[in-house]
Every structure is written in C-alpha cells, then in structure tokens.
Design an enzyme around this catalytic site. Structure first.
Site, PDB file in Angstrom:
ATOM      1  N   ASP A   1     -16.934  22.733 -10.280  1.00  7.54           N
ATOM      2  CA  ASP A   1     -16.920  21.867  -9.105  1.00  7.54           C
ATOM      3  C   ASP A   1     -17.658  22.621  -7.995  1.00  7.54           C
ATOM      4  O   ASP A   1     -17.108  23.527  -7.367  1.00  7.54           O
ATOM      5  CB  ASP A   1     -15.477  21.548  -8.707  1.00  7.54           C
TER       6      ASP A   1
ATOM      7  N   GLN B   1     -18.368  22.777  -2.799  1.00  8.37           N
ATOM      8  CA  GLN B   1     -18.406  23.658  -1.631  1.00  8.37           C
ATOM      9  C   GLN B   1     -19.317  24.867  -1.852  1.00  8.37           C
ATOM     10  O   GLN B   1     -19.242  25.843  -1.111  1.00  8.37           O
ATOM     11  CB  GLN B   1     -16.982  24.139  -1.276  1.00  8.37           C
TER      12      GLN B   1
ATOM     13  N   LYS C   1     -22.058  16.572   1.436  1.00 10.85           N
ATOM     14  CA  LYS C   1     -21.708  17.912   1.912  1.00 10.85           C
ATOM     15  C   LYS C   1     -22.942  18.820   1.971  1.00 10.85           C
ATOM     16  O   LYS C   1     -22.850  19.981   2.328  1.00 10.85           O
ATOM     17  CB  LYS C   1     -20.639  18.522   1.000  1.00 10.85           C
TER      18      LYS C   1
HETATM   19  N1  PMP Z   1     -14.039  19.326  -4.709  1.00 13.90           N
HETATM   20  C1  PMP Z   1     -14.039  20.048  -3.588  1.00 13.90           C
HETATM   21  C2  PMP Z   1     -13.903  21.540  -3.698  1.00 13.90           C
HETATM   22  C3  PMP Z   1     -14.190  19.427  -2.352  1.00 13.90           C
HETATM   23  O1  PMP Z   1     -14.190  20.151  -1.238  1.00 13.90           O
HETATM   24  C4  PMP Z   1     -14.332  18.019  -2.303  1.00 13.90           C
HETATM   25  C5  PMP Z   1     -14.470  17.282  -0.987  1.00 13.90           C
HETATM   26  N2  PMP Z   1     -13.676  17.760   0.046  1.00 13.90           N
HETATM   27  C6  PMP Z   1     -14.334  17.312  -3.508  1.00 13.90           C
HETATM   28  C7  PMP Z   1     -14.188  17.987  -4.692  1.00 13.90           C
HETATM   29  C8  PMP Z   1     -14.482  15.826  -3.538  1.00 13.90           C
HETATM   30  O2  PMP Z   1     -15.699  15.447  -3.014  1.00 13.90           O
HETATM   31  P1  PMP Z   1     -16.010  13.908  -2.699  1.00 13.90           P
HETATM   32  O3  PMP Z   1     -14.882  13.423  -1.836  1.00 13.90           O
HETATM   33  O4  PMP Z   1     -17.307  13.954  -1.972  1.00 13.90           O
HETATM   34  O5  PMP Z   1     -16.092  13.207  -3.996  1.00 13.90           O
END
Ligand code: PMP
Length: 406
Positions: free
Chosen positions: A200, A203, A226
């Site tokens: 994932d 970040q 992001k």
């Molecule tokens: N994984 C992590 C580590 C995140 O920080 C986030 C978003 N805060 C997500 C997954 C999910 O991302 P999204 O809401 O853009 O699908």
C-alpha cells in the site's frame, strides 16, 4: 530541476488564499494534496479539446482520447518502473486497488485454514477488505505488532511466515505515524515462503522513490489525490503472471473479449480489470501530476521533506506538554502528536482559526489508536510546498493554544 520552493508554491493556486484573514498553512497532505495549475489546466484543456470515450469509437476524438489514456498508463508504468504498461490498472484509488486484489484472492485463492498477514499500522483500507476476505473464506488474519516507537517488530513478522500464508499486505509508509517500513527486506522474507506481497504505497509514492522491480512486490496500490492529481483515480500495479491468473473484479463493458447471452470471455490485462467507462480524464491528469513530481525529482523531494520533518520534530519537541506519537528511526511526512489535557479535536479547531489545516482523530487507524491507548492525535503531514516558516507558525499556534487551556 532544482528545488525552488517559491516556484513550487506559485504552482498551487489554492495556497495563495487566506482563511479567517490568515495565510493558509495547509498541513493535511496525508489526507489529500493540493493540485498544481498544470494538472488543473490539463483537465479543463482535455474537456475543451479532446474528450471522447476511450477504446470505443473509430472517430478522431475517440482515437486521440484513447492514445492519451494509454500513454498515461505508459507514464505510470515508467514512474513505478514496472516492466510493462500491461501491469498498470487504473482504479478509483488505493481503496479500490486493495479491494480488487482482496476480492480476486477471495474468489480464487483463499480457503479455510489459510492466513493473511497485515500490520498493526494499517489504514482501514488495508484491513477491512482482508477481514471481509476472511469472513467469506474462513482464512485467518495475522497482525504484525509494533514496538513503542511505532516500528514493526521484525522477529514477530518472521514468526508469522509459513506456507499457510497466501498474501501479505502492508503499508509502505504509515499514514498515522509516518513510519517507513523496511518493505524491501520484508518482501524478500515473504518470498522465501512464496508469499505474494501487496504494497500500500498511498503514503510513499509522493515522498520517496518507489521502484516496483527493485522492491519486487507482486502488487502495489496508490491514490492519485495524494500525489497532486485529482480524486477518483489511482492505480494498481501487478506482476503480469499474477494479473493474468486472477479473475476479474467487476464486469461489464471494456473488460470483455467475446460475449454471448450465456457466457463471456475476458479481455487481456490490464483491460480485464477495467470494467465500464473508467475515469480516463483522471488518468490523464494523474500522468500530468506524476510528470510534475518527476520533474522536481523524488530524490530532491525526499531530501527537502525529510529536512522539514526533522525541523518540525525538533520544534514540536521543544513544547513541554507535547508528545510525538511515532518516533520510528525512518519516517516520512507525517508528524502525529498529542498535548496533555487538550483533546486533539479542540487543538485542531484552534489551529484552524489560526489558518492552519491539520488532521485530528484516528486517521482511519482505529485499532492502532486503541493499541497506543489514545483516542487520536493531531497530525501535521507535509508536502513539497510546505516550509519551515509554516512549521514555525504551527509551533507558535500550539503554544498559544496551550496558553488558552492553562
Ligand atoms: N492507505 C493509506 C496508508 C492511506 O493513507 C489511505 C488514505 N488516507 C488509503 C490507504 C486509502 O486511500 P483512498 O482513500 O484514496 O482510497
């Protein structure tokens, strides 16, 4: 290109405004980043000059649109150093990408008695889909615990590895604590048991260099919003042999080869995983954002942001009643903290009135907050356009807030 902070700030129109009469200090980049003119313009130019549905028409605009969409895929592949553009699937974002893999594993691989490994640091997006996969298949979720600094305990991870584990899914960088996990080493350890790994990178891609071939992960997920691109677009990287063997997630137009009233055959990858009209404008804008990042250079970005994070850590540590949550040796972007006797929500509200945007609460990591015995934190998360002056403003605002409560 060298790192010219004034020029970078000028690229982001939203940063030029004031809130409550104060210059905006935007420190909620972990939640979403602001967009440079080049990305905003790309979207409106595309709608003004090129828009037509992709992969469908024989006409001029449809062909142009398809070419731009597919060259955006090529760019994402290049950005991640994937060996082929076929390995890039456009999704709605990281959540969608992770759900795709969790669903495909639920359909075709997981069964009772199997195990899935995640970590104690995961965002709900990399936890709940695996819980559902376990409920549907009878597989069991195993959690890598953390130490007091917010780092994953490697010996505990090694103890969890076995032939029963069918997938290991892990955040590259923790959104709550900023911990950079040693994923390259962890992926290599998982591979000793033939365990595929989903990274994932929500970040990480915007802060540090990510090279899927070097990391050798089977899958990687991230969200465009992001990394200076619009919402509603993201990508999933997958190694060819895995994407070829996994079943489709959603079905309908674009993902098919031949359809009869009774049954269908599916398109080759990546289209097998792109049912319906995808957010092709988002994909084109995502490539534009990635080009913007690549022009500045991820090494420059990592250096600049790491200096900023160190500076902020040092300044905030000078505030006596403040405790930084997450003190891992390797961190990126996020600085989480609490202040004695002040609720994180109240702190966030006060900072807001001073023009400073931070995140408060559990940051979609409720189990982690419970583990740490806190109800949440205030999180300042940095991006390429933040400055030391903004860190000073944050520090002063926190000192003022503390006075108000004492
Ligand atoms: N994984 C992590 C580590 C995140 O920080 C986030 C978003 N805060 C997500 C997954 C999910 O991302 P999204 O809401 O853009 O699908």
């Amino acid at each position: 290109m060298s790192f010219d902070i004034d020029k970078i700030r000028a690229d982001f129109p939203i940063l030029q405004q004031t809130v409550y009469g104060k210059p905006l200090v935007y420190l909620d980049n972990g939640a979403t980043t602001q967009k440079p003119n080049i990305v905003i313009d790309r979207i409106s130019d595309f709608y003004r000059t090129t828009n037509a549905n992709v992969h469908r028409g024989v006409h001029f605009l449809s062909d142009k649109s398809t070419q731009e969409y597919e060259s955006s895929r090529d760019f994402v592949a290049q950005f991640l150093n994937a060996s082929s553009s076929k390995e890039i699937i456009f999704t709605k974002g990281a959540t969608d990408s992770i759900n795709l893999i969790a669903d495909a594993f639920t359909q075709s691989i997981l069964k009772k008695g199997d195990q899935i490994i995640v970590s104690a640091l995961e965002h709900h997006a990399n936890l709940v889909p695996w819980q559902i996969a376990c409920q549907k298949t009878g597989a069991e979720l195993k959690i890598i615990p953390i130490n007091e600094k917010g780092e994953l305990i490697q010996s505990e991870f090694e103890n969890l590895l076995s032939d029963k584990v069918k997938i290991f899914s892990i955040a590259h960088v923790s959104n709550s604590l900023g911990t950079i996990n040693p994923v390259k080493e962890m992926i290599a350890k998982a591979h000793q048991f033939n365990i595929p790994v989903l990274l994932d990178a929500s970040q990480s891609v915007q802060h540090i260099e990510v090279d899927v071939q070097d990391l050798d992960c089977e899958f990687l997920a991230f969200s465009g919003h992001k990394i200076y691109a619009p919402t509603g677009i993201g990508a999933l990287y997958g190694k060819t042999e895995w994407l070829e063997k996994l079943p489709p997630y959603q079905s309908g137009g674009d993902m098919i080869d031949q359809v009869s009233y009774i049954s269908s055959t599916y398109a080759e990858i990546p289209l097998k995983f792109e049912a319906g009209t995808n957010n092709y404008v988002g994909a084109i804008a995502l490539a534009e954002a990635l080009k913007y990042v690549q022009n500045i250079g991820l090494k420059n970005i990592a250096n600049y942001e790491s200096e900023l994070l160190n500076y902020a850590t040092q300044k905030l540590n000078e505030i006596e009643a403040l405790k930084i949550i997450g003190t891992a040796d390797k961190k990126a972007s996020a600085l989480s903290f609490i202040i004695d006797k002040i609720h994180n929500y109240d702190l966030g509200m006060i900072l807001d009135k001073m023009g400073i945007a931070v995140r408060t609460g559990h940051h979609c990591t409720q189990p982690l907050m419970n583990k740490l015995g806190i109800n949440g934190t205030v999180r300042a998360s940095f991006a390429i356009y933040n400055t030391k002056e903004e860190v000073d403003k944050l520090t002063n605002a926190l000192l003022k807030a503390q006075q108000m409560f004492s």
